[in-house]
Design an enzyme around this catalytic site. Structure first.
Site, PDB file in Angstrom:
ATOM      1  N   ARG A  51      28.984 -33.132  -0.906  1.00 49.99           N
ATOM      2  CA  ARG A  51      29.293 -31.704  -0.869  1.00 49.99           C
ATOM      3  C   ARG A  51      28.065 -30.920  -1.297  1.00 49.99           C
ATOM      4  NH1 ARG A  51      27.147 -31.030  -4.930  1.00 49.99           N
ATOM      5  NH2 ARG A  51      27.838 -31.386  -7.051  1.00 49.99           N
ATOM      6  N   HIS A  58      27.875 -25.485 -12.800  1.00 52.13           N
ATOM      7  CA  HIS A  58      28.068 -25.902 -14.193  1.00 52.13           C
ATOM      8  C   HIS A  58      29.181 -25.108 -14.868  1.00 52.13           C
ATOM      9  CE1 HIS A  58      25.026 -28.953 -14.981  1.00 52.13           C
ATOM     10  NE2 HIS A  58      24.215 -28.297 -14.186  1.00 52.13           N
ATOM     11  N   GLY A 165      21.292 -39.260  -6.461  1.00 49.84           N
ATOM     12  CA  GLY A 165      20.564 -38.469  -7.462  1.00 49.84           C
ATOM     13  C   GLY A 165      20.048 -37.165  -6.906  1.00 49.84           C
ATOM     14  N   SER A 170      26.581 -37.876  -4.215  1.00 60.60           N
ATOM     15  CA  SER A 170      26.759 -39.211  -3.662  1.00 60.60           C
ATOM     16  C   SER A 170      27.756 -39.983  -4.512  1.00 60.60           C
ATOM     17  CB  SER A 170      25.426 -39.952  -3.630  1.00 60.60           C
ATOM     18  OG  SER A 170      24.864 -39.991  -4.918  1.00 60.60           O
ATOM     19  N   ASP A 215      33.180 -32.020  -7.604  1.00 56.71           N
ATOM     20  CA  ASP A 215      32.669 -32.876  -6.533  1.00 56.71           C
ATOM     21  C   ASP A 215      33.777 -33.662  -5.868  1.00 56.71           C
ATOM     22  OD1 ASP A 215      30.482 -31.959  -7.753  1.00 56.71           O
ATOM     23  OD2 ASP A 215      29.766 -33.886  -8.490  1.00 56.71           O
ATOM     24  N   LYS A 263      21.691 -39.028 -14.008  1.00 53.19           N
ATOM     25  CA  LYS A 263      22.524 -38.662 -15.155  1.00 53.19           C
ATOM     26  C   LYS A 263      22.735 -39.810 -16.136  1.00 53.19           C
ATOM     27  CE  LYS A 263      25.553 -35.240 -13.112  1.00 53.19           C
ATOM     28  NZ  LYS A 263      25.813 -35.954 -11.867  1.00 53.19           N
ATOM     29  N   TYR A 271      22.933 -33.299 -18.756  1.00 58.12           N
ATOM     30  CA  TYR A 271      24.304 -32.991 -18.326  1.00 58.12           C
ATOM     31  C   TYR A 271      25.331 -33.116 -19.465  1.00 58.12           C
ATOM     32  CZ  TYR A 271      28.304 -32.507 -15.290  1.00 58.12           C
ATOM     33  OH  TYR A 271      29.461 -32.052 -14.715  1.00 58.12           O
TER      34      TYR A 271
HETATM   35  P1  NG1 Z   1      26.165 -33.581  -9.251  1.00 52.04           P
HETATM   36  O1  NG1 Z   1      25.146 -34.009 -10.211  1.00 52.04           O
HETATM   37  O2  NG1 Z   1      25.586 -32.775  -8.187  1.00 52.04           O
HETATM   38  O3  NG1 Z   1      26.976 -34.725  -8.775  1.00 52.04           O
HETATM   39  C1  NG1 Z   1      27.468 -32.422 -11.326  1.00 52.04           C
HETATM   40  C2  NG1 Z   1      28.915 -32.709 -11.679  1.00 52.04           C
HETATM   41  C3  NG1 Z   1      29.865 -31.601 -11.234  1.00 52.04           C
HETATM   42  C4  NG1 Z   1      29.359 -30.250 -11.669  1.00 52.04           C
HETATM   43  C5  NG1 Z   1      27.895 -30.082 -11.256  1.00 52.04           C
HETATM   44  C6  NG1 Z   1      27.290 -28.798 -11.755  1.00 52.04           C
HETATM   45  C7  NG1 Z   1      29.376 -35.111 -11.682  1.00 52.04           C
HETATM   46  C8  NG1 Z   1      29.967 -36.214 -10.925  1.00 52.04           C
HETATM   47  N1  NG1 Z   1      29.359 -33.936 -11.074  1.00 52.04           N
HETATM   48  O4  NG1 Z   1      27.223 -32.566  -9.964  1.00 52.04           O
HETATM   49  O5  NG1 Z   1      31.157 -31.855 -11.726  1.00 52.04           O
HETATM   50  O6  NG1 Z   1      29.519 -30.079 -13.053  1.00 52.04           O
HETATM   51  O7  NG1 Z   1      27.084 -31.136 -11.737  1.00 52.04           O
HETATM   52  O8  NG1 Z   1      27.966 -27.695 -11.262  1.00 52.04           O
HETATM   53  O9  NG1 Z   1      28.951 -35.272 -12.786  1.00 52.04           O
HETATM   54 MG    MG Z   2      26.999 -37.110  -8.917  1.00 51.70          MG
END
Ligand code: NG1
Ligand code: MG
Length: 513
Positions: A51, A58, A165, A170, A215, A263, A271
């Protein structure tokens, strides 16, 4: 908009006309390799996409709404279940997991005993994401079918096209597709989207990230040609949101920075630390502004959230939600006055408790490192971003713009301005951008993007740009000339650097026999 995950019978139902040929080749490759690897054909394929988040960054884990959309890159998982049924007493069953890219992701086999799935989140291991989905799905199945439930053995081959990443989720695509595959393999019919989403959200936390639910919701609920408004308060819900048909059409261009933020590695200072800071801010504001009351327990990753404080503060209030948010921004400025951040001692004293209690409430589930917690900046980002999502939605749903007449450029610029403000807030207040993303946004705006910002967690990864159709080529060219050509990128990276995706469907299952 809940209901079952759709079963499809042809790829046309999943992909756009333009991508059909390429996707057909890829699916065939998956099914042929499945046959050669396991000596039999797959029973079905489960699919979940990545997505891009358009606005609302955040704030999902603070339980404010966000506006993502599903994209074409996805995870597809081919499965067969007939062979190797559960062992004699049904207590152990076997899983074989392979990936089309077996160089990077080597094949693994493991036993699941008594339905217990062990995950070592300290290891960065690709199969953890499958195991996370497996664990969540098995818990749900056991709850539904009772102690007698015996999971099936599975042979699995997956392929993922969402860059890892990279901020396009993903991980959620993989976890959601895995949980779905396990449910279908175990005979579930009509898997409910909301159940699957809730399973995927909780499952992903098992991989070591304190994530919100954006996500997984986007990966599962998205619908073709529309963005998805995901609400977390008072409980999870989602609905499609349509963009006005402006002329020239508005296109979302997604550009990789090739700065990878993992992460699992940086969680404690990025995060997961932000999740902790937001929850601490909620406790701090609640103690100061609604003294003597408890923060309501909620579905946030740490059980309390800024949205929970919001509703506690405005209990029975008649003010509009815009007025409430505006007031919260002022209150945050006056109550959390320390720009330099708060020490644990200061947080504990404001909340009226001990440092140990604060540690156990906020810092025990995931490792975090920090001397000072920037509660003011984080809360200000969250409240202002929540307001921007509302403003964005108001613009989108203003029917007077759903025509091709009128001053579309000015209207588009208003949408773009909100995205640009999000980028400023992410950079200044939330400190989750990076110089490369800032540069990419500048390049895009100069080449005709109305709005440019990071998307996803940030600290690298992807950026999203709102571009009129007639400027897409010049924006792409500017990225190549001014950014990608200056980095040493492989052919494969270059191919994946820019995604121009229409809003795509979420999860689906293709039955093969
Ligand atoms: P990413 O790192 O793009 O998967 C993360 C969090 C989301 C949201 C966004 C920031 C995970 C799986 N996803 O997305 O829930 O907090 O950062 O808006 O950690
Ligand atoms: Mg992720």
């Amino acid at each position: 908009m809940s209901g079952p995950v759709p079963e499809v019978t042809a790829l046309q139902e999943v992909y756009t006309q333009q991508s059909l040929l390429e996707q057909g080749v890829r699916w065939n490759k998956l099914l042929e390799k499945f046959q050669s690897l396991y000596g039999r054909s797959a029973d079905f394929v489960a699919r979940s996409p990545g997505r891009v988040n358009i606005i609302g960054e955040h704030i999902d884990y603070s339980l404010y709404s966000c506006l993502p959309m599903g994209i074409t890159p996805d995870v597809i998982i081919a499965v067969s279940t007939e062979l190797d049924g559960p062992s004699g007493d049904g207590s152990t069953y076997k899983l074989k997991l392979a990936n089309l890219d077996d160089q990077r992701f080597p094949t693994r086999e493991f036993d699941v005993k008594h339905g217990e799935v062990e995950i070592d989140a300290t290891q960065h291991e690709w199969t953890n994401y499958f195991k996370a989905g497996l664990r969540g799905a098995l818990q749900l199945l056991k709850k539904k079918h009772g102690a007698d439930f015996k999971p099936k053995s599975m042979q699995v081959l997956m392929d993922g096209t969402v860059p890892a990443g990279g901020g396009l989720s993903s991980s959620a695509a993989f976890v959601s597709a895995s949980a779905l595959a396990v449910m279908i393999a175990n005979g579930e019919k009509d898997v409910d989207k909301k159940d699957l989403t809730e399973v995927a959200i909780v499952s992903e936390r098992a991989v070591g990230v304190n994530s919100g639910g954006m996500d997984q919701s986007a990966s599962i609920f998205s619908e073709k040609d529309s963005a998805l408004l995901v609400n977390f308060w008072p409980s999870l819900s989602a609905r499609p949101v349509f963009f006005p048909k402006t002329s020239p059409e508005l296109i979302f261009v997604i550009a990789q920075s090739f700065v990878t933020s993992n992460k699992q590695v940086t969680g404690p200072i990025h995060y997961n630390l932000r999740v902790v800071e937001c929850s601490m801010a909620a406790a701090f504001l609640n103690a100061k502004l609604v003294p003597g009351t408890e923060l309501p327990k909620d579905a946030g990753p740490l059980g309390v959230s800024l949205r929970g404080f919001h509703s506690n503060y405005f209990k029975d209030s008649k003010k509009s939600s815009a007025e409430q948010i505006a007031e919260l921004i002022q209150l945050t400025k006056s109550t959390l006055s320390k720009e330099e951040g708060y020490t644990l001692e200061e947080v504990a004293s404001a909340v009226g408790t001990t440092v140990d209690d604060i540690k156990s409430r906020f810092m025990s589930s995931f490792p975090v490192r920090g001397e000072r917690f920037k509660l003011r900046q984080r809360a200000l980002h969250v409240f202002t971003e929540a307001a921007r999502v509302t403003d964005f939605m108001t613009l989108l749903e203003d029917k007077s713009h759903h025509t091709t007449s009128g001053d579309t450029a000015a209207y588009n610029q208003k949408l773009g301005d909100l995205m640009n403000e999000t980028q400023d807030s992410c950079r200044e207040l939330y400190e989750c951008s990076c110089p490369e993303i800032d540069e990419i946004c500048k390049i895009a705006r100069e080449a005709g993007s109305y709005g440019s910002r990071l998307t996803g967690a940030g600290w690298g990864g992807c950026s999203v740009h709102l571009v009129p159709a007639d400027k897409v080529e010049s924006v792409k060219k500017a990225f190549h000339d001014k950014y990608y050509s200056k980095r040493n990128l492989s052919e494969r990276d270059l191919e994946a650097a820019i995604v121009v995706s229409r809003p795509m469907n979420g999860s689906a299952v293709l039955q093969l026999n």
